[in-house]
Write an enzyme that holds these catalytic residues in place. Structure first.
Site, PDB file in Angstrom:
ATOM      1  N   LYS A   1      -1.442  -9.671   2.781  1.00  0.00           N
ATOM      2  CA  LYS A   1      -0.592  -8.805   3.967  1.00  0.00           C
ATOM      3  C   LYS A   1      -1.595  -8.091   4.482  1.00  0.00           C
ATOM      4  O   LYS A   1      -2.126  -7.533   4.089  1.00  0.00           O
ATOM      5  CB  LYS A   1       0.912  -8.494   3.803  1.00  0.00           C
ATOM      6  CG  LYS A   1       1.444  -7.922   4.608  1.00  0.00           C
ATOM      7  CD  LYS A   1       3.066  -7.435   4.807  1.00  0.00           C
ATOM      8  CE  LYS A   1       3.043  -5.405   4.174  1.00  0.00           C
ATOM      9  NZ  LYS A   1       2.166  -4.911   5.029  1.00  0.00           N
TER      10      LYS A   1
ATOM     11  N   ASP B   1      -1.041  -6.539  -0.429  1.00  0.00           N
ATOM     12  CA  ASP B   1      -1.281  -5.579   1.017  1.00  0.00           C
ATOM     13  C   ASP B   1      -2.392  -5.024   1.437  1.00  0.00           C
ATOM     14  O   ASP B   1      -2.961  -4.241   0.488  1.00  0.00           O
ATOM     15  CB  ASP B   1      -0.114  -3.889   0.655  1.00  0.00           C
ATOM     16  CG  ASP B   1      -0.044  -4.149   2.130  1.00  0.00           C
ATOM     17  OD1 ASP B   1      -0.444  -4.907   3.386  1.00  0.00           O
ATOM     18  OD2 ASP B   1       0.791  -3.020   1.778  1.00  0.00           O
TER      19      ASP B   1
ATOM     20  N   GLU C   1       8.335  -4.334  11.493  1.00  0.00           N
ATOM     21  CA  GLU C   1       9.080  -2.669  10.209  1.00  0.00           C
ATOM     22  C   GLU C   1       9.348  -1.669  12.017  1.00  0.00           C
ATOM     23  O   GLU C   1       9.195  -1.597  12.334  1.00  0.00           O
ATOM     24  CB  GLU C   1       7.997  -2.640   9.581  1.00  0.00           C
ATOM     25  CG  GLU C   1       8.069  -1.044   9.180  1.00  0.00           C
ATOM     26  CD  GLU C   1       7.480  -0.719   8.154  1.00  0.00           C
ATOM     27  OE1 GLU C   1       6.632  -1.102   7.585  1.00  0.00           O
ATOM     28  OE2 GLU C   1       7.506   0.902   7.833  1.00  0.00           O
TER      29      GLU C   1
ATOM     30  N   ASP D   1       0.662  -1.435  -0.116  1.00  0.00           N
ATOM     31  CA  ASP D   1      -0.198  -0.308   0.139  1.00  0.00           C
ATOM     32  C   ASP D   1       0.939   1.542   0.026  1.00  0.00           C
ATOM     33  O   ASP D   1       0.201   2.485  -0.058  1.00  0.00           O
ATOM     34  CB  ASP D   1      -1.181  -0.162   1.275  1.00  0.00           C
ATOM     35  CG  ASP D   1      -0.043  -0.019   2.317  1.00  0.00           C
ATOM     36  OD1 ASP D   1       0.710   0.357   2.491  1.00  0.00           O
ATOM     37  OD2 ASP D   1      -1.337   0.249   3.477  1.00  0.00           O
ATOM     38  N   SER D   2       2.267   1.008   0.020  1.00  0.00           N
ATOM     39  CA  SER D   2       2.887   2.293  -0.165  1.00  0.00           C
ATOM     40  C   SER D   2       2.909   2.828  -1.529  1.00  0.00           C
ATOM     41  O   SER D   2       3.670   3.892  -1.893  1.00  0.00           O
ATOM     42  CB  SER D   2       4.382   1.759   0.011  1.00  0.00           C
ATOM     43  OG  SER D   2       5.232   0.645  -0.838  1.00  0.00           O
TER      44      SER D   2
ATOM     45  N   GLU E   1      -1.840  -5.455   7.815  1.00  0.00           N
ATOM     46  CA  GLU E   1      -1.360  -5.012   9.387  1.00  0.00           C
ATOM     47  C   GLU E   1      -1.725  -5.257  10.253  1.00  0.00           C
ATOM     48  O   GLU E   1      -2.858  -4.943  10.572  1.00  0.00           O
ATOM     49  CB  GLU E   1      -1.538  -2.939   9.576  1.00  0.00           C
ATOM     50  CG  GLU E   1      -0.065  -2.676   7.470  1.00  0.00           C
ATOM     51  CD  GLU E   1       0.115  -1.454   7.933  1.00  0.00           C
ATOM     52  OE1 GLU E   1      -0.250  -0.521   8.867  1.00  0.00           O
ATOM     53  OE2 GLU E   1       0.763  -0.692   6.581  1.00  0.00           O
TER      54      GLU E   1
HETATM   55  O1  KIV Z   1       3.207  -1.041   2.267  1.00  0.00           O
HETATM   56  C1  KIV Z   1       4.944  -1.817   2.099  1.00  0.00           C
HETATM   57  O2  KIV Z   1       5.503  -0.875   1.286  1.00  0.00           O
HETATM   58  C2  KIV Z   1       5.287  -2.017   2.767  1.00  0.00           C
HETATM   59  C3  KIV Z   1       6.529  -2.509   3.638  1.00  0.00           C
HETATM   60  C4  KIV Z   1       7.178  -1.558   3.622  1.00  0.00           C
HETATM   61  C5  KIV Z   1       6.549  -3.687   3.852  1.00  0.00           C
HETATM   62  O3  KIV Z   1       4.492  -2.723   4.254  1.00  0.00           O
END
Ligand code: KIV
Length: 270
Positions: free
Chosen positions: A111, A81, A180, A42-43, A113
């Site tokens: 993934k 994510d 993290e 989600d980055s 959080e």
């Molecule tokens: O969204 C992302 O890129 C992440 C990584 C930094 C683990 O969650």
């Protein structure tokens, strides 16, 4: 083809490499370079969409990016994510959103959080055949609560909570855990305490694997966190290529004769 099970079995056997990717050409490069896990993070919110956090990222945005990455990836495990509030509010809605990434977009895992609220959900998703990567320590979707992207696990109580949650998510069936921005000695402790692999970012060298945002790793970002390393200068290369293009067009050198064609017998074509 790497699966969640393959990654689980890498713990203690092979150092796991994970990078983010948000589009097909980048995913192809990352996959061809031998990365084990491609994370559609989600980055994407900060890295590609111009947001100043991951909070506004939508399920549709992650879905579209997951599809692009999955179509371009042959070997690596693609992990989608799940964005802020797409999970953890209502169980059936969470399952629907996570299931969409697997069923419609081609991800091999999701993934989340993680926190106390994701233990039961992880168990349910795994029962349904959706592999889950957990994520503890700094969880950027909590930026409004944390007041910034600060280090986590720095008090004994916080460190204990991370350790307990790591064990709880392993027990719930998560196949791996992202850690993290926690102290390296805590990451070592967590890695030793659980059997599933830990994948670290800003957590020192002792995790079972490492992850970075691809823009940081290749030098595309205009800012990157202190724990990231730039292994290239893609930003510099792109800027110089674009400057060369502008100069060539303005200078009349592009297009050259080899980029054009002439047709004398126009009637023959039309
Ligand atoms: O969204 C992302 O890129 C992440 C990584 C930094 C683990 O969650």
């Amino acid at each position: 083809m790497t699966t969640a099970d393959t990654v689980r079995e890498m713990a203690g056997e092979k150092t796991i490499t994970m990078l983010t990717a948000y589009d097909a050409p980048t995913a192809r490069i990352v996959d061809d370079a031998g990365v084990d896990v491609v994370l559609v993070g989600d980055s994407v919110g900060n890295a590609m969409l111009g947001y100043d956090s991951t909070i506004p990222v939508t399920v549709d945005e992650i879905a579209s990016r997951t599809g692009a990455v999955a179509r371009a990836t042959d070997d690596a495990l693609v992990v989608s994510d799940m964005p802020f509030l797409s999970f953890g509010v209502d169980e059936s809605e969470s399952i629907e959103h996570c299931g969409r990434m697997i069923k419609e977009e081609g991800a091999g895992a999701v993934k989340l959080e993680s926190g106390p609220h994701t233990v039961e959900l992880t168990e349910r998703l795994v029962q349904l055949g959706i592999p889950v990567m957990a994520h503890l320590g700094l969880t950027p979707q909590r930026v409004n609560e944390l007041g910034g992207y600060t280090r986590q696990g720095t008090t004994e109580e916080d460190a204990q909570e991370i350790l307990d949650l790591a064990r709880a998510h392993e027990e719930a069936g998560a196949f791996s855990l992202v850690l993290e921005h926690v102290p390296a000695n805590l990451a070592t402790q967590v890695t030793e305490a659980i059997d599933i692999p830990t994948i670290g970012i800003g957590t020192g060298p002792d995790c079972d694997g490492q992850v970075l945002v691809v823009n940081d790793a290749v030098g595309l970002s205009d800012w990157s966190p202190p724990f990231a390393e730039q292994f290239g200068d893609v930003r510099g290369e792109m800027k110089s290529a674009v400057e060369d293009y502008v100069a060539a067009v303005e200078g009349g050198e592009f297009p050259a004769p080899e980029h054009s064609h002439q047709e004398t017998e126009v009637e023959d074509i039309y």
